[in-house]
Write a protein that holds these residues in place. Structure first.
Motif, short mmCIF file in Angstrom:
data_model
loop_
_atom_site.label_atom_id
_atom_site.label_comp_id
_atom_site.label_asym_id
_atom_site.label_seq_id
_atom_site.Cartn_x
_atom_site.Cartn_y
_atom_site.Cartn_z
N GLY A 106 -17.38 53.59 76.12
CA GLY A 106 -17.78 52.23 75.64
C GLY A 106 -18.78 51.88 76.90
O GLY A 106 -18.86 52.53 77.96
N ASP A 107 -19.26 50.66 76.75
CA ASP A 107 -20.19 49.98 77.49
C ASP A 107 -19.19 49.29 78.86
O ASP A 107 -19.82 48.98 79.97
CB ASP A 107 -21.03 48.94 77.12
CG ASP A 107 -22.03 49.81 76.59
OD1 ASP A 107 -22.69 49.14 75.42
OD2 ASP A 107 -22.47 51.01 76.63
N ARG A 110 -16.76 44.42 82.55
CA ARG A 110 -16.98 44.30 84.22
C ARG A 110 -15.92 42.90 84.41
O ARG A 110 -15.93 41.82 83.82
CB ARG A 110 -18.48 43.46 84.28
CG ARG A 110 -18.65 43.00 85.86
CD ARG A 110 -18.64 44.16 86.85
NE ARG A 110 -19.95 45.01 86.56
CZ ARG A 110 -20.04 46.27 87.30
NH1 ARG A 110 -19.42 46.51 88.31
NH2 ARG A 110 -21.21 47.07 86.80
N TYR B 39 -27.17 51.28 85.37
CA TYR B 39 -26.23 50.53 86.06
C TYR B 39 -25.34 49.36 85.25
O TYR B 39 -25.99 48.94 84.42
CB TYR B 39 -26.85 50.01 87.25
CG TYR B 39 -26.26 48.74 88.14
CD1 TYR B 39 -26.13 47.48 88.06
CD2 TYR B 39 -25.30 49.37 88.99
CE1 TYR B 39 -25.53 46.72 88.60
CE2 TYR B 39 -24.57 48.41 89.95
CZ TYR B 39 -24.58 47.28 89.62
OH TYR B 39 -23.69 46.34 90.26
N GLY B 40 -23.97 49.55 85.47
CA GLY B 40 -23.01 48.40 84.93
C GLY B 40 -23.00 48.67 83.37
O GLY B 40 -22.55 48.03 82.59
N GLU B 41 -23.45 49.99 82.85
CA GLU B 41 -23.21 50.17 81.58
C GLU B 41 -22.14 51.55 81.56
O GLU B 41 -21.77 52.20 82.35
CB GLU B 41 -24.38 50.61 80.88
CG GLU B 41 -25.32 49.52 80.83
CD GLU B 41 -26.84 49.56 79.95
OE1 GLU B 41 -27.75 48.66 80.25
OE2 GLU B 41 -26.87 50.80 79.34
N GLY B 42 -21.87 51.97 80.20
CA GLY B 42 -21.24 53.05 79.90
C GLY B 42 -21.78 54.27 79.98
O GLY B 42 -23.01 54.34 80.35
#
Lengths: 114, 114
Positions: A106-107, A110, B39-42
Protein backbone atom coordinates in the motif's frame (compact mmCIF):
# COMPACT_ATOMS: atom_id res chain seq x y z
CA UNK A 1 -3.22 3.03 -8.00
CA UNK A 2 -2.40 0.39 -5.43
CA UNK A 3 -4.70 -2.55 -4.72
CA UNK A 4 -3.69 -2.47 -1.08
CA UNK A 5 -5.48 0.40 0.64
CA UNK A 6 -4.14 1.96 3.83
CA UNK A 7 -5.90 4.49 6.03
CA UNK A 8 -5.27 7.07 7.22
CA UNK A 9 -2.55 8.48 4.95
CA UNK A 10 -1.24 10.71 7.72
CA UNK A 11 -1.61 10.46 11.49
CA UNK A 12 -0.35 12.74 14.23
CA UNK A 13 -0.78 11.51 17.77
CA UNK A 14 0.43 12.20 21.27
CA UNK A 15 2.32 9.67 23.32
CA UNK A 16 -0.74 8.90 25.46
CA UNK A 17 -3.18 8.40 22.58
CA UNK A 18 -4.59 5.18 21.21
CA UNK A 19 -5.07 4.93 17.47
CA UNK A 20 -5.28 2.27 14.78
CA UNK A 21 -3.88 1.90 11.28
CA UNK A 22 -5.98 -0.01 8.77
CA UNK A 23 -5.09 -2.02 5.69
CA UNK A 24 -7.42 -3.69 3.21
CA UNK A 25 -6.91 -5.84 0.12
CA UNK A 26 -9.37 -7.60 -2.15
CA UNK A 27 -6.97 -9.66 -4.23
CA UNK A 28 -7.70 -12.89 -2.37
CA UNK A 29 -4.26 -12.81 -0.78
CA UNK A 30 -3.79 -14.97 2.32
CA UNK A 31 -0.64 -13.37 3.69
CA UNK A 32 -0.44 -9.82 5.03
CA UNK A 33 2.45 -7.84 6.44
CA UNK A 34 3.31 -4.73 8.41
CA UNK A 35 6.58 -2.92 7.74
CA UNK A 36 8.13 0.14 9.34
CA UNK A 37 10.25 2.50 7.26
CA UNK A 38 12.34 5.31 8.68
CA UNK A 39 13.56 8.14 6.47
CA UNK A 40 16.24 7.11 3.95
CA UNK A 41 16.13 3.50 5.17
CA UNK A 42 14.62 0.37 3.66
CA UNK A 43 11.41 -1.11 5.04
CA UNK A 44 11.82 -3.40 8.04
CA UNK A 45 9.42 -6.24 8.67
CA UNK A 46 7.31 -6.05 11.83
CA UNK A 47 4.61 -8.72 11.55
CA UNK A 48 3.43 -11.45 9.17
CA UNK A 49 -0.05 -12.93 9.12
CA UNK A 50 -0.67 -16.12 7.19
CA UNK A 51 -4.23 -17.36 6.85
CA UNK A 52 -5.29 -14.86 9.52
CA UNK A 53 -2.80 -16.21 12.06
CA UNK A 54 0.23 -14.32 13.30
CA UNK A 55 3.26 -16.21 12.00
CA UNK A 56 6.08 -13.72 12.57
CA UNK A 57 6.61 -11.02 15.20
CA UNK A 58 10.02 -9.45 14.70
CA UNK A 59 10.43 -8.63 18.41
CA UNK A 60 8.19 -5.60 18.04
CA UNK A 61 7.41 -3.68 21.28
CA UNK A 62 4.00 -4.46 22.76
CA UNK A 63 2.85 -0.87 22.19
CA UNK A 64 2.22 -2.11 18.63
CA UNK A 65 -0.59 -4.66 18.50
CA UNK A 66 -1.56 -6.27 15.19
CA UNK A 67 -4.93 -7.75 14.41
CA UNK A 68 -6.25 -9.64 11.40
CA UNK A 69 -10.08 -9.74 11.66
CA UNK A 70 -10.44 -11.54 8.32
CA UNK A 71 -8.39 -12.40 5.26
CA UNK A 72 -8.94 -8.97 3.69
CA UNK A 73 -8.23 -6.74 6.66
CA UNK A 74 -5.18 -6.01 8.77
CA UNK A 75 -5.05 -3.52 11.62
CA UNK A 76 -2.21 -2.15 13.68
CA UNK A 77 -3.28 -0.83 17.07
CA UNK A 78 -1.04 1.83 18.57
CA UNK A 79 -0.80 2.78 22.25
CA UNK A 80 1.69 4.83 24.24
CA UNK A 81 4.06 5.31 21.32
CA UNK A 82 7.41 7.03 21.57
CA UNK A 83 8.78 9.81 19.32
CA UNK A 84 11.18 7.30 17.73
CA UNK A 85 8.14 5.41 16.43
CA UNK A 86 7.51 8.22 13.94
CA UNK A 87 7.88 6.60 10.52
CA UNK A 88 6.09 5.43 7.39
CA UNK A 89 4.11 2.27 8.13
CA UNK A 90 3.59 0.07 5.13
CA UNK A 91 1.14 -2.77 4.70
CA UNK A 92 1.69 -5.48 2.10
CA UNK A 93 -0.08 -8.62 0.96
CA UNK A 94 0.80 -11.67 -1.10
CA UNK A 95 -0.92 -14.83 -2.27
CA UNK A 96 1.15 -16.84 0.20
CA UNK A 97 4.41 -16.66 2.11
CA UNK A 98 6.52 -18.76 -0.25
CA UNK A 99 9.37 -17.11 -2.07
CA UNK A 100 7.66 -17.12 -5.48
CA UNK A 101 4.84 -14.86 -4.30
CA UNK A 102 5.62 -11.16 -4.67
CA UNK A 103 4.37 -8.80 -2.00
CA UNK A 104 2.21 -5.86 -3.06
CA UNK A 105 2.41 -2.74 -0.96
CA UNK A 106 0.00 0.00 0.00
CA UNK A 107 0.96 3.67 -0.04
CA UNK A 108 1.58 3.70 3.69
CA UNK A 109 0.55 5.75 6.70
CA UNK A 110 2.90 8.57 7.68
CA UNK A 111 2.87 8.53 11.50
CA UNK A 112 4.17 11.41 13.63
CA UNK A 113 4.39 11.11 17.41
CA UNK A 114 4.40 14.38 19.33
CA UNK B 1 26.02 -6.61 8.65
CA UNK B 2 23.97 -5.79 5.59
CA UNK B 3 22.84 -9.00 3.86
CA UNK B 4 22.04 -7.24 0.61
CA UNK B 5 24.38 -4.58 -0.73
CA UNK B 6 23.14 -2.23 -3.41
CA UNK B 7 25.38 -0.09 -5.58
CA UNK B 8 25.54 2.70 -6.28
CA UNK B 9 23.76 4.37 -3.36
CA UNK B 10 22.70 7.22 -5.63
CA UNK B 11 22.82 7.97 -9.30
CA UNK B 12 22.22 11.07 -11.40
CA UNK B 13 21.89 10.53 -15.14
CA UNK B 14 20.95 12.61 -18.13
CA UNK B 15 17.65 11.75 -19.75
CA UNK B 16 18.15 9.19 -22.49
CA UNK B 17 21.17 7.53 -20.88
CA UNK B 18 21.35 3.90 -19.81
CA UNK B 19 22.10 2.87 -16.25
CA UNK B 20 22.63 -0.21 -14.10
CA UNK B 21 21.95 -0.85 -10.42
CA UNK B 22 23.47 -3.86 -8.67
CA UNK B 23 22.32 -5.96 -5.74
CA UNK B 24 24.83 -8.37 -4.18
CA UNK B 25 24.65 -10.95 -1.43
CA UNK B 26 27.12 -13.33 0.18
CA UNK B 27 24.32 -15.88 0.44
CA UNK B 28 22.24 -17.57 -2.22
CA UNK B 29 19.33 -15.42 -3.30
CA UNK B 30 15.92 -17.02 -3.45
CA UNK B 31 12.97 -15.01 -4.71
CA UNK B 32 14.90 -11.83 -5.59
CA UNK B 33 12.50 -8.91 -5.98
CA UNK B 34 12.94 -5.45 -7.42
CA UNK B 35 10.76 -2.59 -6.23
CA UNK B 36 10.56 1.12 -6.98
CA UNK B 37 9.53 3.69 -4.39
CA UNK B 38 8.78 7.36 -4.76
CA UNK B 39 9.47 9.46 -1.67
CA UNK B 40 6.87 8.93 1.04
CA UNK B 41 4.89 6.44 -1.02
CA UNK B 42 4.53 2.68 -1.16
CA UNK B 43 6.72 0.20 -3.00
CA UNK B 44 5.79 -0.67 -6.57
CA UNK B 45 6.60 -4.24 -7.56
CA UNK B 46 8.74 -4.38 -10.70
CA UNK B 47 10.03 -7.93 -11.19
CA UNK B 48 10.79 -11.20 -9.45
CA UNK B 49 13.69 -13.49 -10.31
CA UNK B 50 14.18 -17.00 -9.01
CA UNK B 51 16.36 -19.07 -11.32
CA UNK B 52 20.06 -18.66 -11.89
CA UNK B 53 20.66 -16.90 -15.21
CA UNK B 54 17.08 -15.67 -15.35
CA UNK B 55 16.36 -12.39 -17.12
CA UNK B 56 13.11 -10.46 -17.26
CA UNK B 57 12.11 -7.26 -18.99
CA UNK B 58 9.27 -4.81 -18.64
CA UNK B 59 9.17 -1.81 -20.92
CA UNK B 60 12.66 -0.30 -20.65
CA UNK B 61 13.70 -2.11 -17.46
CA UNK B 62 15.60 -5.41 -17.51
CA UNK B 63 16.54 -7.42 -14.44
CA UNK B 64 18.96 -10.34 -14.31
CA UNK B 65 19.98 -12.89 -11.69
CA UNK B 66 23.44 -14.37 -12.13
CA UNK B 67 24.08 -18.10 -12.44
CA UNK B 68 25.31 -18.38 -8.86
CA UNK B 69 22.20 -16.56 -7.61
CA UNK B 70 24.23 -14.14 -5.56
CA UNK B 71 23.98 -11.00 -7.66
CA UNK B 72 21.21 -9.26 -9.51
CA UNK B 73 21.29 -6.23 -11.75
CA UNK B 74 18.61 -3.83 -12.88
CA UNK B 75 19.24 -2.07 -16.18
CA UNK B 76 17.26 0.89 -17.49
CA UNK B 77 17.56 1.75 -21.14
CA UNK B 78 17.05 5.31 -22.40
CA UNK B 79 16.12 6.69 -18.98
CA UNK B 80 13.23 9.11 -18.59
CA UNK B 81 12.25 11.47 -15.74
CA UNK B 82 9.48 8.98 -14.87
CA UNK B 83 12.17 6.48 -13.91
CA UNK B 84 13.32 8.68 -11.03
CA UNK B 85 12.85 7.23 -7.55
CA UNK B 86 14.37 4.78 -5.11
CA UNK B 87 15.05 1.25 -6.35
CA UNK B 88 15.10 -1.49 -3.75
CA UNK B 89 16.07 -5.11 -4.08
CA UNK B 90 14.57 -7.57 -1.62
CA UNK B 91 15.26 -11.24 -1.02
CA UNK B 92 13.99 -14.22 0.89
CA UNK B 93 16.93 -15.98 2.58
CA UNK B 94 14.91 -18.82 4.10
CA UNK B 95 12.67 -20.12 1.34
CA UNK B 96 12.30 -23.64 2.67
CA UNK B 97 10.32 -22.48 5.68
CA UNK B 98 8.17 -20.04 3.69
CA UNK B 99 8.21 -17.19 6.17
CA UNK B 100 7.48 -14.45 3.67
CA UNK B 101 10.23 -12.43 5.36
CA UNK B 102 11.91 -10.09 2.91
CA UNK B 103 15.24 -8.43 3.61
CA UNK B 104 15.82 -5.27 1.59
CA UNK B 105 18.95 -3.61 0.35
CA UNK B 106 19.62 -0.01 1.36
CA UNK B 107 18.18 1.31 -1.90
CA UNK B 108 19.54 3.26 -4.86
CA UNK B 109 18.23 6.78 -5.41
CA UNK B 110 17.96 7.64 -9.09
CA UNK B 111 17.61 11.15 -10.46
CA UNK B 112 17.07 11.71 -14.18
CA UNK B 113 17.90 15.17 -15.46
CA UNK B 114 15.80 16.41 -18.41
Amino acid sequence: DTEVTQTPKHLVMGMTNKKSLKCEQHMGHRAMYWYKQKAKKPPELMFVYSYEKLSINESVPSRFSPECPNSSLLNLHLHALQPEDSALYLCASSMGTDSNQPQHFGDGTRLSIL
Amino acid sequence: SQELEQSPQSLIVQEGKNLTINCTSSKTLYGLYWYKQKYGEGLIFLMMLQKGGEEKSHEKITAKLDEKKQQSSLHITASQPSHAGIYLCGADFAPRINTGKLIFGQGTTLQVKP
